[in-house]
Design an enzyme around this catalytic site. Structure first.
Site, PDB file in Angstrom:
ATOM      1  N   ASP A 190       0.441  -1.659   0.151  1.00 21.60           N
ATOM      2  CA  ASP A 190      -0.010  -0.051   0.023  1.00 21.60           C
ATOM      3  C   ASP A 190       0.534   1.407  -0.217  1.00 21.60           C
ATOM      4  O   ASP A 190       0.406   2.466  -0.394  1.00 21.60           O
ATOM      5  CB  ASP A 190      -0.810   0.175   0.864  1.00 21.60           C
ATOM      6  CG  ASP A 190      -2.058   0.984   0.830  1.00 21.60           C
ATOM      7  OD1 ASP A 190      -3.009   1.455   0.702  1.00 21.60           O
ATOM      8  OD2 ASP A 190      -1.800   2.001   2.169  1.00 21.60           O
ATOM      9  N   LEU A 271      -7.165   7.250   3.122  1.00 20.72           N
ATOM     10  CA  LEU A 271      -6.832   8.297   2.015  1.00 20.72           C
ATOM     11  C   LEU A 271      -5.452   7.894   1.853  1.00 20.72           C
ATOM     12  O   LEU A 271      -5.550   9.363   0.038  1.00 20.72           O
ATOM     13  CB  LEU A 271      -7.040   9.634   2.914  1.00 20.72           C
ATOM     14  CG  LEU A 271      -8.994   9.997   3.699  1.00 20.72           C
ATOM     15  CD1 LEU A 271      -8.754  11.364   4.723  1.00 20.72           C
ATOM     16  CD2 LEU A 271      -9.462   9.748   3.338  1.00 20.72           C
ATOM     17  N   ARG A 272      -5.296   7.826   1.499  1.00 21.05           N
ATOM     18  CA  ARG A 272      -3.441   7.550   1.135  1.00 21.05           C
ATOM     19  C   ARG A 272      -4.255   6.802  -0.689  1.00 21.05           C
ATOM     20  O   ARG A 272      -3.637   7.519  -1.747  1.00 21.05           O
ATOM     21  CB  ARG A 272      -2.817   6.514   0.928  1.00 21.05           C
ATOM     22  CG  ARG A 272      -1.430   6.658   0.059  1.00 21.05           C
ATOM     23  CD  ARG A 272      -0.620   5.805   0.836  1.00 21.05           C
ATOM     24  NE  ARG A 272      -0.492   5.639   2.416  1.00 21.05           N
ATOM     25  CZ  ARG A 272       0.350   4.834   3.603  1.00 21.05           C
ATOM     26  NH1 ARG A 272      -0.357   3.947   3.146  1.00 21.05           N
ATOM     27  NH2 ARG A 272       0.849   5.186   4.774  1.00 21.05           N
ATOM     28  N   GLY A 273      -5.059   6.404  -1.060  1.00 19.18           N
ATOM     29  CA  GLY A 273      -5.680   5.627  -2.635  1.00 19.18           C
ATOM     30  C   GLY A 273      -6.426   6.714  -3.460  1.00 19.18           C
ATOM     31  O   GLY A 273      -5.841   7.720  -4.238  1.00 19.18           O
TER      32      GLY A 273
END
Length: 333
Positions: A190, A271-273
């Site tokens: 991720d 929220l990294r996506g």
């Protein structure tokens, strides 16, 4: 022997696009390339690094200091002059120790002079360039943790053996691997900005063309590189224009809503996506010469920005890419 030209690589369009996006905006967080053996993963990464224009480096500096920020390393830099060097491309071998990666005490000098001196590691060599890890899924987890932390912060901090050293280490991290030999832990995967899947070409025409080009390169690499120099120059100009335009690209609220909708639809945690998707879409728009990020830019990069962030669904045997495509079709129909 001259490197295989980037523009001469047949197919693998998604992988090449991901590398170009990372070159335009290194803050995206690196590229993970999973796929079959012998599909040009390392060839593409090396070709892109050799394609980029040389960088200016302070003479004698072991940390790659830029003339715009001279003497900003633990140094000292040995000169006030600067010269051109190729963009660094550093291979990290699977058997590398933590000392070799991060840097360590220079034992030879310590024994000879009694001075405690820091010997820079591979991260210092990769500064302002690329760090490539083949078979990253076989690398020890604690090393992957360290690499991802440094690539995210842009700094390497070493505190051991009475030394306390901090130096810049900004690089594009590129990892490759074969899923059949083991997978990365999801929390580590991720942390990569983009993820692409490469497969062996099925079309006979493409396979024949690959053999032709490889044979031409083996026979006379310099002549083959010259043959593709014009196309490589176009790619180089595209990257340079994208880098200049990147900060000025507008991201409308509607596109941000679209990004949040896609991530919510496929069940991306955190929220990294969204952040990576937005940055990738902006870099892609810059590559295309656009002034504003549009929905098409967003949808084009969504699979590579999100496929490695999805939780496994035991009731859904379809792959991550198929789930993203399905969510996009349903969300924007």
């Amino acid at each position: 022997m001259a490197r295989f030209p980037f523009s001469a690589i047949v197919g693998q369009d998604e992988m090449k696009l991901a590398l170009l996006i990372a070159a335009v905006d290194p803050s995206i967080g690196g590229v993970m390339v999973f796929g079959d053996r012998g599909t040009g993963k390392s060839t593409a990464a090396r070709a892109l690094a050799s394609l980029l224009p040389p960088i200016m480096v302070m003479d004698g500096c072991r940390y790659g200091c830029s003339p715009e920020a001279p003497h900003s390393c633990p140094g000292p830099c040995e000169s006030n002059k600067a010269s051109k060097r190729p963009v660094p491309f550093v291979d990290l071998p699977l058997g590398a120790t933590e000392d070799r990666v991060l840097g360590s005490l220079d034992l030879e000098r310590a024994l000879r002079t009694g001075e405690k001196t820091f010997e820079p590691g591979l991260l210092a060599r990769a500064h302002r360039g690329f760090l490539y890890i083949d078979e990253i899924n076989l690398l020890e987890d604690h090393l992957v943790d360290l690499l991802l932390d440094v690539s995210a912060s842009g700094e390497n901090v070493v505190e051991r053996e009475g030394l306390s050293v901090r130096h810049k280490a900004k690089f594009v991290l590129i990892g490759s691997g074969n899923p059949e030999e083991g997978e990365l832990r999801p929390q580590l995967l991720d942390r990569f900005g983009l993820s692409v899947e490469v497969r062996t070409p099925r079309e006979i025409e493409n396979r024949v063309e690959i053999m032709r080009r490889c044979a031409s390169h083996d026979a006379d690499s310099e002549a083959f590189a010259a043959q593709w120099a014009e196309e490589d120059e176009k790619v180089l100009q595209q990257i340079a224009r994208g880098q200049k335009k990147l900060a000025k690209i507008e991201v409308p609220d509607g596109v941000l809503v679209d990004a949040a909708g896609i991530c919510s639809a496929v069940g991306v945690d955190g929220l990294r996506g969204e952040l990576t998707l937005m940055r990738a879409a902006r870099a892609f728009a810059a590559l295309k010469g656009a002034k504003v990020v549009k929905r098409d830019h967003l949808l084009h990069v969504a699979p590579m920005a999100l496929r490695h962030r999805l939780r496994r669904d035991v009731l859904d045997e379809s792959g991550s890419t198929a789930r993203i495509d399905r969510a996009i079709a349903e969300h924007f129909r």
